[in-house]
Design an enzyme around this catalytic site. Structure first.
Site, PDB file in Angstrom:
ATOM      1  CE  LYS A   1      -3.613   2.380   2.618  1.00  0.00           C
ATOM      2  NZ  LYS A   1      -4.434   2.351   3.851  1.00  0.00           N
TER       3      LYS A   1
ATOM      4  CG  ASP B   1     -13.329   4.456   5.469  1.00  0.00           C
ATOM      5  OD1 ASP B   1     -14.509   4.729   5.151  1.00  0.00           O
ATOM      6  OD2 ASP B   1     -12.404   4.435   4.650  1.00  0.00           O
TER       7      ASP B   1
END
Length: 688
Positions: free
Chosen positions: A433, A539
């Site tokens: 990532k 989230d």
């Protein structure tokens, strides 16, 4: 893909399509059909194929920039050499070159481009040696980047002809020999990156002494020896100095105190000796100092104070007080061989007293260790990644992802992109990532995610393998997380398969959905109630739920997590450490929009929306949800009598298939599904 008709508009002179998702090959005749081009820029896309030879026909071309694509083959410099007006030629981060000798011979042709100011060839496959013809490049050249290729040999002395260079990058190659002192002629040089090569010998004093405008100097991870040149003190513009990972000896030069603008110093992993100079505490701009893995000594009795970071851990020395902020510094003490005799006043320097005080010191250190272990979460700094045994370098990630190839891109979000990679050290398949540090809050997101992942362990939370906090080949900050690779992608891909899926359409059975729902609930329960410090995810959505090869769900992406700390003097008061209210439309609880404080109840709301999405097959942002209608209201109106009307259609097909099986004697085969985690039997029955 760009419509071919656009390439036939001969009057176009400004063709800029950068930062999109464009793909396909550049037309071989583009230079003929667009002869008036002055700017041709398609960087940060997915273009493949070769660089068209016909570009030589676009005689007015000044800017040719296709960085960060997937272009292959040789660079047709013999054709590009006809472009007398070319100012910027940028093919950073592609797949150009063959990795063999002679790849860089094209530089001799580029000598004809007398107006060239920028040549970007970072992160490609160019091999061989730097040819002597590099000396013939335009004297107007300001930026030359050749990092992360397969270049070996030495740097030709003729490079000293490029007197107007402001940035030189040859990092992460196989260059050796001595560092040419002719680089000291580059009076305008602002950034010099020679790191991760095989340079040997001393650091030329003339190299650093004459670079008055240098802001960043990185010659780390080489085989350099000798002392740190005292002439570094003349580089008054220096902000970042990286010399780590060499064989440098001697003491830290006192002349460095002249560098009032220094923000970073990393001289770790050398053979430096002597005392840590007190002037380091007076460098007001200094933010990061790494002196670990040397033979340095510190004297706490001298006046003054300074703060430093040793392997990203904070040590503060003020007078007689030494505060160890966590146990890792004990390891740093051993590695740095900081001598205990320097902690003692001279009048107590007899052998017996030294022995006694040494024993007391050991006891004191053990007490500090115990206390710090108890409170390490409260004392963690923004760089505390010590739970992971070792990090990974930028060059290793480049190799693992094939230069962050678009073919390895498996996802992207607001804070960056995710690539599939194979770690060269052990062949582990991982997900890398990479944060987009241009995005506001991205750096804080990285810090937040590291903090969240460093201390939690649960089978349904995405495991972090390691981290990388470094500098890329252009001198920009680079931060990434290396995570477990999830074979079956995200829950979102299974709930909403794309129309262009080439393989068999993804389909989740009812039992799989139940298992995933329980997995996610287990992860949230752990975060909310079983962590030493409660964590709110903030989230939760299908794209942040990843599925492994056994379809076990793992909750990931903690970049927006909140840490809820009970105030010691008021159990009802909640302190939040946050990076600002974030989340995804459709999953954010309504009360957040009205200013309510972040809480675990917000995660529960998001989880409820996720459940509705899993069993109705509709996103909360579906076009049908408008004029006040939400997925929650849509479901509530259907219950209890019309539940089957809103269930995801594939589940109804599954029910029909099961009934057919029962009619053919396969009774009971679906009646008692077993959840893999809880060990419970879930009895499913339907009433008609």
């Amino acid at each position: 893909m760009i419509p071919t008709s656009l390439y036939n508009i001969s009057s176009i002179y400004y063709f800029a399509v950068a930062k999109n998702q464009l793909h396909g090959e550049l037309p071989p005749n583009v230079g003929i059909t667009l002869p008036n081009l002055e700017l041709f820029a398609g960087g940060i896309n997915k273009f493949t194929g070769t660089v068209p030879l016909s570009l030589s026909n676009a005689s007015r071309l000044q800017v040719l920039d296709f960085a960060e694509n997937g272009l292959t083959g040789p660079l047709p410099a013999e054709n590009l050499a006809t472009l007398q007006s070319l100012v910027r030629l940028n093919f950073d981060q592609n797949r150009l070159g063959s990795g063999k000798a002679g790849d860089l011979n094209f530089l001799s042709f580029l000598a004809n481009c007398t107006s060239l100011e920028m040549l970007g060839l970072n992160l490609n496959h160019f091999g061989g040696e730097l040819p002597a013809s590099i000396a013939n490049l335009s004297t107007q050249l300001k930026i030359l980047t050749l990092g992360a290729n397969l270049i070996h040999g030495s740097i030709p002395n003729g490079i000293g002809n490029l007197i107007n260079l402001t940035l030189l990058v040859v990092t992460e190659n196989y260059l050796g020999g001595s560092v040419p002192d002719v680089i000291g002629k580059f009076q305008k040089l602002q950034g010099l990156y020679l790191n991760v090569n095989q340079f040997s010998g001393p650091v030329p004093s003339s190299l650093v002494g004459d670079l008055k405008n240098i802001g960043e100097l990185d010659i780390s991870e080489n085989k350099l020896s000798g002392e740190i040149p005292g002439t570094l003190g003349s580089c008054i513009s220096l902000e970042r100095l990286h010399l780590q990972g060499n064989k440098l000896e001697g003491s830290i030069p006192q002349t460095l105190e002249n560098l009032r603008g220094l923000e970073e110093i990393d001289i770790s992993r050398n053979n430096l000796s002597g005392k840590i100079p007190e002037f380091l505490g007076n460098l007001g701009s200094l933010k990061h100092l790494n002196i670990s893995h040397n033979n340095l000594r510190v004297n706490c009795l001298e006046k003054g104070s300074f703060q430093m970071q040793v392997v990203s851990q904070s040590l503060e020395i003020i007078g007689y007080v030494v505060e160890f902020q966590n146990s890792f510094f004990l390891h740093a003490l051993a590695k740095s061989a900081i001598h205990l005799e320097d902690y003692l006043p001279q009048k107590y320097s007899s052998y017996n007293l030294c022995t006694s005080i040494f024993n007391c010191s050991v006891m004191l250190l053990c007490c500090c260790l115990f206390i710090c272990e108890k409170s390490r979460d409260r004392l963690v700094t923004s760089h505390s990644y010590t739970d992971w045994k070792s990090g990974v370098s930028y060059s290793q990630l480049v190799q693992a992802t094939d230069g962050f190839s678009v073919d390895n891109l498996i996802g992207s979000g607001s804070f960056g992109s995710v690539y599939k990679g194979v770690l060269p050290s052990d062949g582990t398949v991982v997900a890398v990532k990479v944060l987009n540090l241009q995005q506001e809050g991205a750096s804080k997101s990285f810090i937040g995610e590291c903090k969240a992942l460093r201390s939690i362990r649960h089978r349904n939370l995405l495991k972090i393998v390691t981290v990388c906090s470094s500098i890329d080949n252009q001198g920009n900050d680079f931060k990434s997380l290396v995570l477990e690779f999830m074979e079956n992608g995200s829950l979102d891909q299974w709930l909403h398969p794309r129309d262009d899926e080439q393989s068999q359409p993804k389909r989740l059975s009812l039992i799989q959905r139940l298992n995933i729902a329980i997995d996610v609930a287990s992860a949230l329960d752990y975060l909310h109630h079983h962590c030493e410090t409660a964590i709110v995810h903030c989230d939760l959505k299908p794209s942040n739920v990843l599925l492994d090869e056994d379809m076990v769900a793992h909750v990931g992406d903690f970049g927006l997590a909140r840490f809820l700390l009970q105030a010691s003097n008021d159990p009802t008061k909640i302190q939040t450490m946050s990076v600002g209210l974030k989340g995804s439309i459709g999953y954010i609880p309504p009360e957040y929009g009205m200013g309510s404080q972040v809480s675990i109840m917000g995660d529960i709301y998001s989880y409820g929306i996720l459940l509705l999405e899993m069993f109705t097959g509709k996103r909360p942002t579906d076009d049908m949800f408008k004029d006040g209608l939400s997925i929650h209201q849509f479901t509530a109106m259907a219950l209890p009598d019309h539940a089957m009307d809103i269930v995801e259609p594939s589940l109804l097909l599954e029910t029909d298939d099961e009934e057919d099986d029962d009619e053919h004697g396969d009774k009971g085969s679906h009646a008692l599904p077993y959840h893999r985690q809880s060990g419970c039997l879930w009895m499913l029955s339907s009433t008609k």
